[in-house]
Every structure is written in structure tokens, then in C-alpha cells.
Design a protein around this motif. Structure first.
Motif, PDB file in Angstrom:
ATOM      1  N   THR A 152       0.813  -1.219   0.000  1.00  0.00           N
ATOM      2  CA  THR A 152       0.000   0.000   0.000  1.00  0.00           C
ATOM      3  C   THR A 152       0.844   1.266   0.000  1.00  0.00           C
ATOM      4  O   THR A 152       0.370   2.321  -0.401  1.00  0.00           O
ATOM      5  N   TRP A 153       2.102   1.174   0.415  1.00  0.00           N
ATOM      6  CA  TRP A 153       2.965   2.361   0.419  1.00  0.00           C
ATOM      7  C   TRP A 153       3.197   2.870  -0.997  1.00  0.00           C
ATOM      8  O   TRP A 153       3.449   4.047  -1.196  1.00  0.00           O
ATOM      9  N   SER A 154       3.137   2.000  -1.981  1.00  0.00           N
ATOM     10  CA  SER A 154       3.377   2.422  -3.361  1.00  0.00           C
ATOM     11  C   SER A 154       2.141   2.321  -4.234  1.00  0.00           C
ATOM     12  O   SER A 154       2.194   2.594  -5.422  1.00  0.00           O
ATOM     13  N   SER A 155       0.985   1.948  -3.649  1.00  0.00           N
ATOM     14  CA  SER A 155      -0.211   1.770  -4.479  1.00  0.00           C
ATOM     15  C   SER A 155      -1.441   2.481  -3.956  1.00  0.00           C
ATOM     16  O   SER A 155      -2.479   2.466  -4.604  1.00  0.00           O
ATOM     17  N   LYS A 156      -1.392   3.095  -2.770  1.00  0.00           N
ATOM     18  CA  LYS A 156      -2.606   3.646  -2.149  1.00  0.00           C
ATOM     19  C   LYS A 156      -3.271   4.716  -3.004  1.00  0.00           C
ATOM     20  O   LYS A 156      -4.483   4.742  -3.142  1.00  0.00           O
ATOM     21  N   VAL A 157      -2.485   5.618  -3.611  1.00  0.00           N
ATOM     22  CA  VAL A 157      -3.070   6.667  -4.441  1.00  0.00           C
ATOM     23  C   VAL A 157      -3.639   6.081  -5.715  1.00  0.00           C
ATOM     24  O   VAL A 157      -4.730   6.403  -6.146  1.00  0.00           O
ATOM     25  N   GLU A 158      -2.892   5.173  -6.325  1.00  0.00           N
ATOM     26  CA  GLU A 158      -3.359   4.531  -7.557  1.00  0.00           C
ATOM     27  C   GLU A 158      -4.656   3.784  -7.307  1.00  0.00           C
ATOM     28  O   GLU A 158      -5.572   3.791  -8.121  1.00  0.00           O
ATOM     29  N   GLY A 159      -4.775   3.107  -6.155  1.00  0.00           N
ATOM     30  CA  GLY A 159      -5.981   2.350  -5.842  1.00  0.00           C
ATOM     31  C   GLY A 159      -7.210   3.220  -5.748  1.00  0.00           C
ATOM     32  O   GLY A 159      -8.289   2.850  -6.180  1.00  0.00           O
ATOM     33  N   ARG A 160      -7.051   4.433  -5.189  1.00  0.00           N
ATOM     34  CA  ARG A 160      -8.198   5.333  -5.087  1.00  0.00           C
ATOM     35  C   ARG A 160      -8.661   5.782  -6.456  1.00  0.00           C
ATOM     36  O   ARG A 160      -9.835   5.922  -6.717  1.00  0.00           O
TER      37      ARG A 160
END
Length: 212
Positions: A152-160
Motif C-alpha cells: 500500500t505504500w506504493s499503491s494507495k493513491v493509484e488504488g483510489r
């Protein structure tokens, strides 16, 4: 203690955000291992930085030599790079069924093993090659106190970003449907222009139901 953000190339937006977070910014044009620092975050071009987590990353370096997020869950070294480099990696790791890291977001402490990790990573990258496998070999060769951060440290923004358009699409499709009465007080939805067709289909189904 000085916390430094190292960029591979200038990025005005990132540099402005770093200033607001009171981070010194250095543009790396040479060896990373030669940069003077206490704690450093090395960011590759185009990487989304989780700014609300950056301070936590630096805090981890009080105990660990380095930290980086997992790249993708379920993806291992055997899924990355060319066969020749995989064989080279297997000689170091002994097994290719190991997870790889998103070294685009790398926290490193100024410790003997932290500096050795950067120097060894640059050695492994000499002449090109797959960055993830090169970094993995460096980790296994140096054996620093290394913390694997959640994906999630490298994907949290992309996931939103990936969820919102889908919701709007479903809502817009639903708003285009019209209601058709198929029986007294009983309605279904269909596309505009298919009202009569839908009514006849439901009439046939209702007749079959009565016969049974």
C-alpha cells in the motif's frame, strides 16, 4: 538528524511538496553512496510519494538499515527479468520464489550496511539489467537490517483513482434506463426504445408461469 529526499532528476512539484514537509532535496547526478546524509529517501522519476507516510519511513530507520515496499503481491523473482539475469540472481538468492521490492521508494540509513547496500546495488546495476533483480541481489549480498513495507505504500493513491470512474459509469448506465409496467403495480427497467419488446417478453413469461 538530517532527512534528505534524493531525486534522480528535477521535479518542481515534488520539490515544492518536500519543502512543505521540511525535507532537504538533493538531485543525484552521481553515485548514491557518496551523498552525505543521516537518513535518506531515494525516489525514482514518476513515483507517487505517500507523503503522509514519509515520516513513518524515516522513523523506521532508527532501527533498520533500509526499507522499501513490496512490489506486487504474488510476483516473485522468477516473474521478472530475462532468463540470463534470473540465473545470475538465483546464484545469489538460491531460490527465485522470493518476493521483489519497489526500490523506486527506498529509505536508507547512514550505517555501514546502509551505505554498502547502495554501493552494491550500483555494482549490480552496472551495464544495465533489471533494477528489481539487481536490488534483490544487493539485499542478499549485504544482508542489511531490511524492512519490507506493505504494498500500500506504493499503491494507495493509484488504488483510489481506479475505483471512482467505475462507480460513475454504473450510475450513468442506471440513469439511462426507463421503467416499464409489466403487470398492475409491477415494474422492470429496460433501455429506451425497448419498452414494447420488454413488455411482450414479460407477458410470455407470466403466461408460462400461470400454466405451470
Amino acid at each position: 538528524m538530517t532527512d534528505v529526499l534524493i531525486l534522480r532528476e528535477p521535479d518542481k512539484q515534488v520539490q515544492a511538496r518536500a519543502k512543505r514537509h521540511r525535507l532537504e532535496v538533493v538531485i543525484a547526478d552521481g553515485s548514491l553512496a557518496e551523498i552525505e546524509f543521516d537518513r535518506v529517501l531515494i525516489v525514482a522519476p514518476g513515483t507517487v510519494i505517500p507523503w503522509d507516510l514519509v515520516r513513518h519511513g524515516f522513523h523506521f530507520l532508527q532501527r533498520w538499515d533500509a526499507a522499501a515496499p513490496l512490489w506486487r503481491y504474488g510476483k516473485v523473482a522468477a516473474d521478472v527479468g530475462a532468463p540470463g539475469e534470473q540465473k545470475r540472481t538465483q546464484k545469489v538468492t538460491r531460490d527465485l520464489r522470493v518476493l521483489v521490492y519497489a526500490q523506486e521508494l527506498l529509505f536508507v540509513r547512514n550505517s555501514p550496511d546502509g551505505r554498502a547496500l547502495l554501493a552494491t546495488w550500483e555494482q549490480e546495476m552496472a551495464g544495465g539489467g533489471e533494477p528489481r533483480l539487481a536490488f534483490l541481489r544487493a539485499v542478499y549480498r549485504v544482508k542489511p537490517l531490511f524492512l519490507a513495507l506493505p504494498r500500500t505504500w506504493s499503491s494507495k493513491v493509484e488504488g483510489r483513482r481506479t475505483k471512482r470512474p467505475a462507480r460513475r459509469t454504473r450510475q450513468s448506465q442506471r440513469s439511462k434506463l426507463v421503467r416499464v409496467e409489466i403487470a398492475p403495480g409491477r415494474y422492470v427497467r429496460c433501455k429506451p426504445g425497448e419498452e414494447e419488446k420488454t413488455k411482450k417478453q414479460w407477458e410470455r413469461q407470466l403466461r408460462r408461469g400461470r400454466r405451470r
